[in-house]
Design a protein around this motif. Structure first.
Motif, PDB file in Angstrom:
ATOM      1  N   LEU A  72       1.770 -49.192 117.150  1.00  0.00           N
ATOM      2  CA  LEU A  72       0.938 -48.421 118.070  1.00  0.00           C
ATOM      3  C   LEU A  72       1.761 -47.857 119.224  1.00  0.00           C
ATOM      4  N   CYS A  73       2.693 -48.645 119.714  1.00  0.00           N
ATOM      5  CA  CYS A  73       3.534 -48.234 120.835  1.00  0.00           C
ATOM      6  C   CYS A  73       4.400 -47.037 120.445  1.00  0.00           C
ATOM      7  N   ALA A  74       5.087 -47.155 119.302  1.00  0.00           N
ATOM      8  CA  ALA A  74       5.979 -46.082 118.857  1.00  0.00           C
ATOM      9  C   ALA A  74       5.195 -44.821 118.505  1.00  0.00           C
ATOM     10  N   THR A  75       4.043 -44.981 117.862  1.00  0.00           N
ATOM     11  CA  THR A  75       3.226 -43.830 117.485  1.00  0.00           C
ATOM     12  C   THR A  75       2.708 -43.081 118.703  1.00  0.00           C
ATOM     13  N   THR A  76       2.152 -43.842 119.657  1.00  0.00           N
ATOM     14  CA  THR A  76       1.600 -43.218 120.864  1.00  0.00           C
ATOM     15  C   THR A  76       2.677 -42.507 121.666  1.00  0.00           C
ATOM     16  N   ALA A  77       3.827 -43.159 121.840  1.00  0.00           N
ATOM     17  CA  ALA A  77       4.916 -42.560 122.605  1.00  0.00           C
ATOM     18  C   ALA A  77       5.450 -41.307 121.920  1.00  0.00           C
ATOM     19  N   SER A  78       5.461 -41.307 120.599  1.00  0.00           N
ATOM     20  CA  SER A  78       5.940 -40.139 119.863  1.00  0.00           C
ATOM     21  C   SER A  78       5.023 -38.940 120.085  1.00  0.00           C
ATOM     22  N   VAL A  79       3.717 -39.161 119.989  1.00  0.00           N
ATOM     23  CA  VAL A  79       2.758 -38.069 120.200  1.00  0.00           C
ATOM     24  C   VAL A  79       2.825 -37.563 121.636  1.00  0.00           C
ATOM     25  N   SER A 156       1.460 -33.423 114.596  1.00  0.00           N
ATOM     26  CA  SER A 156       2.307 -34.282 115.423  1.00  0.00           C
ATOM     27  C   SER A 156       1.882 -35.743 115.285  1.00  0.00           C
ATOM     28  N   ALA A 157       0.572 -35.983 115.296  1.00  0.00           N
ATOM     29  CA  ALA A 157       0.065 -37.347 115.146  1.00  0.00           C
ATOM     30  C   ALA A 157       0.410 -37.909 113.771  1.00  0.00           C
ATOM     31  N   LEU A 158       0.251 -37.088 112.727  1.00  0.00           N
ATOM     32  CA  LEU A 158       0.595 -37.543 111.378  1.00  0.00           C
ATOM     33  C   LEU A 158       2.086 -37.850 111.277  1.00  0.00           C
ATOM     34  N   ALA A 159       2.912 -36.993 111.889  1.00  0.00           N
ATOM     35  CA  ALA A 159       4.362 -37.219 111.879  1.00  0.00           C
ATOM     36  C   ALA A 159       4.709 -38.519 112.606  1.00  0.00           C
ATOM     37  N   ALA A 160       4.028 -38.773 113.727  1.00  0.00           N
ATOM     38  CA  ALA A 160       4.294 -39.990 114.499  1.00  0.00           C
ATOM     39  C   ALA A 160       3.941 -41.237 113.694  1.00  0.00           C
ATOM     40  N   VAL A 161       2.793 -41.209 113.030  1.00  0.00           N
ATOM     41  CA  VAL A 161       2.380 -42.355 112.221  1.00  0.00           C
ATOM     42  C   VAL A 161       3.367 -42.589 111.081  1.00  0.00           C
ATOM     43  N   ALA A 162       3.769 -41.499 110.412  1.00  0.00           N
ATOM     44  CA  ALA A 162       4.699 -41.624 109.289  1.00  0.00           C
ATOM     45  C   ALA A 162       6.045 -42.179 109.744  1.00  0.00           C
ATOM     46  N   TRP A 163       6.576 -41.623 110.831  1.00  0.00           N
ATOM     47  CA  TRP A 163       7.890 -42.070 111.320  1.00  0.00           C
ATOM     48  C   TRP A 163       7.843 -43.500 111.828  1.00  0.00           C
ATOM     49  N   ALA A 164       6.840 -43.815 112.647  1.00  0.00           N
ATOM     50  CA  ALA A 164       6.741 -45.167 113.194  1.00  0.00           C
ATOM     51  C   ALA A 164       6.500 -46.187 112.079  1.00  0.00           C
ATOM     52  N   GLY A 165       5.621 -45.848 111.143  1.00  0.00           N
ATOM     53  CA  GLY A 165       5.346 -46.751 110.035  1.00  0.00           C
ATOM     54  C   GLY A 165       6.574 -47.000 109.178  1.00  0.00           C
ATOM     55  N   TYR A 166       7.329 -45.936 108.924  1.00  0.00           N
ATOM     56  CA  TYR A 166       8.552 -46.066 108.119  1.00  0.00           C
ATOM     57  C   TYR A 166       9.578 -46.930 108.848  1.00  0.00           C
ATOM     58  N   SER A 167       9.755 -46.699 110.155  1.00  0.00           N
ATOM     59  CA  SER A 167      10.750 -47.436 110.931  1.00  0.00           C
ATOM     60  C   SER A 167      10.390 -48.911 111.044  1.00  0.00           C
ATOM     61  N   VAL A 168       9.132 -49.186 111.385  1.00  0.00           N
ATOM     62  CA  VAL A 168       8.686 -50.577 111.487  1.00  0.00           C
ATOM     63  C   VAL A 168       8.778 -51.261 110.129  1.00  0.00           C
ATOM     64  N   GLY A 169       8.364 -50.555 109.085  1.00  0.00           N
ATOM     65  CA  GLY A 169       8.433 -51.122 107.742  1.00  0.00           C
ATOM     66  C   GLY A 169       9.850 -51.435 107.314  1.00  0.00           C
ATOM     67  N   LEU A 170      10.775 -50.536 107.623  1.00  0.00           N
ATOM     68  CA  LEU A 170      12.187 -50.780 107.282  1.00  0.00           C
ATOM     69  C   LEU A 170      12.704 -52.036 107.976  1.00  0.00           C
ATOM     70  N   GLY A 171      12.409 -52.153 109.278  1.00  0.00           N
ATOM     71  CA  GLY A 171      12.881 -53.315 110.015  1.00  0.00           C
ATOM     72  C   GLY A 171      12.309 -54.605 109.473  1.00  0.00           C
TER      73      GLY A 171
END
Length: 221
Positions: A72-79, A156-171
């Motif tokens: 949520l933090c990464a997604t919100t900050a990205s948007v 932008s919101a969809l991009a944020a969710v995709a990027w944040a989800g991918y990054s968190v998932g990778l970690g």
């Protein structure tokens, strides 16, 4: 250094650091926001398994970051970062227009983005989120071209969710697979860079956006 990182990932301040890094890297693409998100998610993986020797700061399980909070933090900050860049570019005036005109990359990206958004093809915004500096080019380009916020914000919101989800998932997956060690972090960061390289390649390919006549910008942000 490991102990310092462990203290950070085990503190609520990790959310503020991640949010600030993600918020600002639209203007400063050199900020390691993706690596920070991955490192925090890797620390979260330590909460479900005993951290092996050499683990990232040996964070106690009760002090690991929350995956949902990180997402949520990464997604919100990205948007929010995208919107700030969009508004800055919208109000940039002639000086910003001249700066964009002097850059072939920015001019080309602005034209292609305008065509994509006008035809509902904002998938380019999602792809660009993974490319190095792609987020900056897209957000500033959308604002400078005076695209309507309702055309830009959902993508932008969809991009944020995709990027944040991918990054968190990778970690998290890297931490579970290789342990909460620097090896797990490094492998996950390399996977993020690989996605960025692929996104940059796709954006450079001719025909990434459908041919169309650029729509006349209207509306207010």
């Amino acid at each position: 250094m490991l102990d310092s990182l462990g203290l950070l990932t085990g503190s609520p301040w990790i959310y503020a650091v991640v949010a600030l890094s993600v918020l600002l890297d639209v203007f400063l693409p050199v900020l390691p926001s993706g690596a920070l998100v991955i490192t925090a998610a890797t620390a979260a993986a330590a909460g479900t398994a005993t951290a092996p020797a050499g683990a990232v700061g040996q964070v106690p399980p009760q002090d690991v970051p929350s995956l949902l909070a990180l997402l949520l933090c990464a997604t919100t900050a990205s948007v929010l970062g995208d919107l700030v860049a969009y508004r800055v570019a919208w109000r940039g005036g002639e000086r910003l227009d001249r700066a964009i005109a002097r850059s072939r990359r920015l001019s080309s990206a602005q034209e292609r983005l305008g065509k994509a958004l006008a035809r509902g093809g904002g998938l380019l915004v999602v792809i660009a989120r993974f490319a190095p500096a792609g987020r900056s080019v897209v957000s500033l380009g959308a604002g400078a071209a005076h695209r309507r916020v309702k055309e830009f914000l959902p993508w932008s919101a969809l991009a944020a969710v995709a990027w944040a989800g991918y990054s968190v998932g990778l970690g998290y997956v890297g931490g579970q697979w290789l342990g909460a060690t620097w090896v797990g972090v490094a492998v996950s960061v390399l996977a993020l860079f690989a996605a960025g390289s692929l996104a940059a390649y796709v954006m450079r390919r001719p025909g990434t956006t459908p041919p169309a006549t650029s729509a006349t910008p209207t509306g207010t942000p």
